[in-house]
Write a protein that holds these residues in place. Structure first.
Motif, PDB file in Angstrom:
ATOM      1  N   GLU A  13       0.806  -1.226   0.000  1.00  5.78           N
ATOM      2  CA  GLU A  13       0.000   0.000   0.000  1.00  5.78           C
ATOM      3  C   GLU A  13       0.841   1.279   0.000  1.00  5.78           C
ATOM      4  OE1 GLU A  13      -1.088   0.947   4.628  1.00  5.78           O
ATOM      5  OE2 GLU A  13      -2.311  -0.574   3.624  1.00  5.78           O
ATOM      6  N   GLU A  14       2.144   1.128   0.220  1.00  8.57           N
ATOM      7  CA  GLU A  14       3.015   2.300   0.236  1.00  8.57           C
ATOM      8  C   GLU A  14       3.774   2.490  -1.086  1.00  8.57           C
ATOM      9  OE1 GLU A  14       5.549   1.817   3.623  1.00  8.57           O
ATOM     10  OE2 GLU A  14       3.895   1.960   5.066  1.00  8.57           O
ATOM     11  N   LEU A  15       3.497   1.619  -2.073  1.00 11.71           N
ATOM     12  CA  LEU A  15       4.167   1.769  -3.369  1.00 11.71           C
ATOM     13  C   LEU A  15       3.711   3.070  -4.034  1.00 11.71           C
ATOM     14  CD1 LEU A  15       3.932  -1.881  -4.792  1.00 11.71           C
ATOM     15  CD2 LEU A  15       5.844  -0.811  -3.590  1.00 11.71           C
ATOM     16  N   SER A  16       4.663   3.806  -4.556  1.00 12.29           N
ATOM     17  CA  SER A  16       4.359   5.116  -5.139  1.00 12.29           C
ATOM     18  C   SER A  16       3.819   5.026  -6.560  1.00 12.29           C
ATOM     19  CB  SER A  16       5.615   5.997  -5.122  1.00 12.29           C
ATOM     20  OG  SER A  16       6.673   5.378  -5.847  1.00 12.29           O
ATOM     21  N   GLU A  17       4.071   3.897  -7.227  1.00 12.03           N
ATOM     22  CA  GLU A  17       3.569   3.712  -8.584  1.00 12.03           C
ATOM     23  C   GLU A  17       3.270   2.246  -8.832  1.00 12.03           C
ATOM     24  OE1 GLU A  17       7.810   3.419 -10.988  1.00 12.03           O
ATOM     25  OE2 GLU A  17       6.844   5.384 -10.792  1.00 12.03           O
ATOM     26  N   LYS A  18       2.465   1.981  -9.846  1.00 12.47           N
ATOM     27  CA  LYS A  18       2.089   0.612 -10.155  1.00 12.47           C
ATOM     28  C   LYS A  18       3.263  -0.142 -10.779  1.00 12.47           C
ATOM     29  CE  LYS A  18      -2.829   1.579 -10.851  1.00 12.47           C
ATOM     30  NZ  LYS A  18      -3.952   1.604 -11.830  1.00 12.47           N
ATOM     31  N   VAL A  19       3.435  -1.386 -10.330  1.00 11.57           N
ATOM     32  CA  VAL A  19       4.464  -2.261 -10.891  1.00 11.57           C
ATOM     33  C   VAL A  19       3.749  -3.315 -11.735  1.00 11.57           C
ATOM     34  CG1 VAL A  19       6.351  -3.858 -10.390  1.00 11.57           C
ATOM     35  CG2 VAL A  19       5.962  -1.889  -8.891  1.00 11.57           C
ATOM     36  N   TYR A  20       3.776  -3.139 -13.049  1.00 16.89           N
ATOM     37  CA  TYR A  20       3.071  -4.040 -13.958  1.00 16.89           C
ATOM     38  C   TYR A  20       3.843  -5.355 -14.119  1.00 16.89           C
ATOM     39  CZ  TYR A  20      -0.039  -0.178 -14.983  1.00 16.89           C
ATOM     40  OH  TYR A  20      -0.962   0.831 -14.862  1.00 16.89           O
ATOM     41  N   ILE A  21       3.108  -6.433 -14.327  1.00 14.92           N
ATOM     42  CA  ILE A  21       3.711  -7.768 -14.321  1.00 14.92           C
ATOM     43  C   ILE A  21       3.294  -8.567 -15.548  1.00 14.92           C
ATOM     44  CG2 ILE A  21       3.871  -7.850 -11.809  1.00 14.92           C
ATOM     45  CD1 ILE A  21       1.301  -9.572 -11.851  1.00 14.92           C
ATOM     46  N   ASP A  22       4.043  -9.644 -15.802  1.00 15.89           N
ATOM     47  CA  ASP A  22       3.764 -10.545 -16.916  1.00 15.89           C
ATOM     48  C   ASP A  22       3.276 -11.912 -16.459  1.00 15.89           C
ATOM     49  OD1 ASP A  22       5.039  -8.884 -19.232  1.00 15.89           O
ATOM     50  OD2 ASP A  22       6.587  -8.940 -17.679  1.00 15.89           O
ATOM     51  N   GLN A  23       3.632 -12.297 -15.224  1.00 16.10           N
ATOM     52  CA  GLN A  23       3.333 -13.651 -14.768  1.00 16.10           C
ATOM     53  C   GLN A  23       3.090 -13.672 -13.264  1.00 16.10           C
ATOM     54  OE1 GLN A  23       5.385 -17.174 -16.475  1.00 16.10           O
ATOM     55  NE2 GLN A  23       6.303 -17.441 -14.454  1.00 16.10           N
ATOM     56  N   VAL A  24       2.279 -14.634 -12.846  1.00 14.83           N
ATOM     57  CA  VAL A  24       2.043 -14.905 -11.427  1.00 14.83           C
ATOM     58  C   VAL A  24       2.211 -16.404 -11.208  1.00 14.83           C
ATOM     59  CG1 VAL A  24       0.268 -15.033  -9.621  1.00 14.83           C
ATOM     60  CG2 VAL A  24       0.510 -12.945 -10.976  1.00 14.83           C
ATOM     61  N   VAL A  25       2.928 -16.780 -10.153  1.00 13.05           N
ATOM     62  CA  VAL A  25       3.056 -18.181  -9.760  1.00 13.05           C
ATOM     63  C   VAL A  25       2.560 -18.332  -8.328  1.00 13.05           C
ATOM     64  CG1 VAL A  25       4.642 -20.079  -9.275  1.00 13.05           C
ATOM     65  CG2 VAL A  25       5.003 -18.646 -11.294  1.00 13.05           C
ATOM     66  N   ILE A  26       1.608 -19.222  -8.140  1.00  7.46           N
ATOM     67  CA  ILE A  26       1.084 -19.523  -6.798  1.00  7.46           C
ATOM     68  C   ILE A  26       1.342 -20.996  -6.538  1.00  7.46           C
ATOM     69  CG2 ILE A  26      -0.945 -19.566  -5.295  1.00  7.46           C
ATOM     70  CD1 ILE A  26      -2.141 -17.344  -7.075  1.00  7.46           C
ATOM     71  N   GLY A  27       2.249 -21.284  -5.612  1.00  8.64           N
ATOM     72  CA  GLY A  27       2.614 -22.664  -5.315  1.00  8.64           C
ATOM     73  C   GLY A  27       3.933 -22.710  -4.581  1.00  8.64           C
ATOM     74  N   SER A  28       4.663 -23.806  -4.704  1.00  6.29           N
ATOM     75  CA  SER A  28       5.987 -24.052  -4.124  1.00  6.29           C
ATOM     76  C   SER A  28       5.907 -24.656  -2.724  1.00  6.29           C
ATOM     77  CB  SER A  28       6.855 -22.786  -4.086  1.00  6.29           C
ATOM     78  OG  SER A  28       6.585 -22.005  -2.933  1.00  6.29           O
ATOM     79  N   CYS A  29       7.090 -25.014  -2.184  1.00  9.78           N
ATOM     80  CA  CYS A  29       7.149 -25.564  -0.828  1.00  9.78           C
ATOM     81  C   CYS A  29       6.824 -24.496   0.209  1.00  9.78           C
ATOM     82  CB  CYS A  29       8.519 -26.176  -0.550  1.00  9.78           C
ATOM     83  SG  CYS A  29       9.914 -25.025  -0.633  1.00  9.78           S
ATOM     84  N   THR A  30       6.785 -23.247  -0.215  1.00  7.82           N
ATOM     85  CA  THR A  30       6.470 -22.142   0.693  1.00  7.82           C
ATOM     86  C   THR A  30       4.971 -21.902   0.779  1.00  7.82           C
ATOM     87  OG1 THR A  30       8.505 -21.148  -0.145  1.00  7.82           O
ATOM     88  CG2 THR A  30       7.158 -19.783   1.291  1.00  7.82           C
ATOM     89  N   ASN A  31       4.298 -21.875  -0.355  1.00  8.97           N
ATOM     90  CA  ASN A  31       2.876 -21.500  -0.386  1.00  8.97           C
ATOM     91  C   ASN A  31       2.074 -22.317  -1.388  1.00  8.97           C
ATOM     92  OD1 ASN A  31       3.992 -18.295   0.305  1.00  8.97           O
ATOM     93  ND2 ASN A  31       2.342 -19.193   1.514  1.00  8.97           N
TER      94      ASN A  31
END
Length: 422
Positions: free
Chosen positions: A285-303
């Protein structure tokens, strides 16, 4: 002076009445773990040393999770070597395609690690099992070979840092935000060869999945291990998953710590680690500008656990992944995959425009199932965002919680469920 929780576990397994930081010990092992990348090296060392028998066919786990289903000929050859060794040595806990899962989600699910165990794994994120009140740490493949042969390992007894957790996490904030907040606070070498020991009344408000996630990333702060106290949630989890008898150890009141940090969970907000280190954290919520992305990964041994799938589902259901964004979702085990089907999560993911992979480490280490090209950005629930970690050296990985990752997939830029614009 009393002992920390980790020191007590190591004292028990090494036959010592007491230990202090820096003591060198030889400890008995309850589990030795390897995967399809590290096990072939360990097997070669095992044979080079003239070893013939393993110390136990039940206390070794071989999990083919990184490049499976095999992505190329080299990966196939590596897995073949492990398969042959597992068959030759009659390894009971051998997991291949069809029954495999990401190792650090699979072993607790199978009940192979419980409270009080001492575990080594030829994978740095073996520290995950500290969530169960076990001492677990990553080692090299040569140490794995010795562990498979003798059931023992050398350790230098670590000193400890105590994290006194208070309060309760807010909405859409989870264990990933906690550990990213801590790493951002102490740095990637802030706990170098130390035990990160979590305590305080806030622990009871963290789910087991939160604790697995937090301990999983202890290594990203340089820690030897991370560990949580054993409470009712821990014992309930162990009882549900394992027939093994837990051994409960607790830190002495006068245990010595190198530092003590008090963490108010209620004040932690959605946090993202920017490239190229896990310590490079910022509050979304404190980011001053939008950081646009190309990919999202949801998984791994972490999450990649069922609660992570649920969080992604709650955000993606009835919505669409932003055009131009690739969203890859990877349940961590076959059991989690099946439960996600039964709950309707996978249907919602596909309808949202995401793809779902079989359980694999895959893109986390730049293996397969989501390699990044030059200049591409990925929001990922994985644990490392080093240069070239997920592909091209000029790509970027932003580490985040499942909540932030799913919201970012919808928004097309780094967002939270409260700030995404559909």
């Amino acid at each position: 002076m009393g002992m920390t929780m980790t020191q007590k576990i190591l004292a028990y397994h090494s036959g010592n009445k007491t230990l202090k930081a820096g003591d060198m010990i030889m400890a008995d092992l309850d589990m030795v773990l390897g995967n399809d990348i590290t096990s072939p090296v360990a097997i070669n060392e095992f044979k080079k040393a003239g070893c013939d028998c393993v110390f136990s066919d039940e206390k070794i786990s071989l999990v083919l999770d990184h490049f499976t289903p095999n992505k190329d000929i080299k990966a196939a050859e590596q897995c073949k070597a492990v398969r042959e060794f597992a068959k030759e040595k009659n390894i009971k806990n051998f997991y291949d395609v069809g029954e495999v899962g990401i190792e650090h989600a699979l072993l607790p699910e199978k009940g192979l690690v419980v409270c009080g165990d001492t575990v080594i794994g030829a994978d740095s994120h073996t520290c995950t099992y500290g969530a169960l009140g076990a001492f677990s740490t990553g080692v090299g493949s040569t140490d794995m070979a010795a562990g498979m042969s003798y059931g023992k390992a050398w350790f230098k007894t670590p000193s400890a840092i105590k994290f006194d957790l208070r309060g309760k996490l807010g909405k859409n904030v989870s264990g990933k935000d906690v550990i990213l907040h801590i790493i951002g606070m102490i740095g990637v070498d802030g706990a170098l060869y130390k035990s990160m020991e979590f305590s305080g009344e806030g622990v009871k408000h963290l789910s087991m999945d939160d604790r697995f996630c937090i301990c999983n990333m202890a290594i990203e702060a340089g820690a030897k291990n991370g560990i949580f106290p054993v409470d009712e949630k821990t014992l309930e989890y162990v009882k549900e998953h394992s027939a093994k008898e837990p051994r409960i150890f607790a830190a002495d009141d006068d245990a010595e710590y190198d530092a003590v940090y008090e963490i108010d969970l209620s004040k932690i907000k959605s946090t993202v680690a920017f490239p190229h280190l896990p310590e490079n954290t910022r509050v979304v919520e404190e980011l001053s500008e939008k950081v646009y992305i190309d990919q999202v990964v949801i998984g791994s041994c972490t999450n990649g656990r069922i609660s992570d799938m649920e969080k992604a589902y709650e955000i993606l259901k009835g919505r669409k992944v932003k055009k131009g964004v690739r969203c890859i979702i990877i349940p961590a085990t076959q059991r989690i995959y099946l439960e996600s089907i039964e709950r309707g999560y996978l249907k919602a993911f596909v309808e949202a425009g995401a793809i779902v992979s079989a359980p694999t480490c895959g893109p986390c280490l730049g293996g397969h199932m989501g390699i990044l090209a030059k200049g591409e950005r990925c929001v990922s629930t994985t644990n490392r965002n080093f240069v070239g970690r997920m592909g091209h050296v000029e790509s970027e990985v932003y580490l985040a919680s499942p909540e932030v990752a799913a919201a970012s997939a919808v928004a097309g830029y780094i967002a939270t469920p409260d700030t995404m614009e559909e």
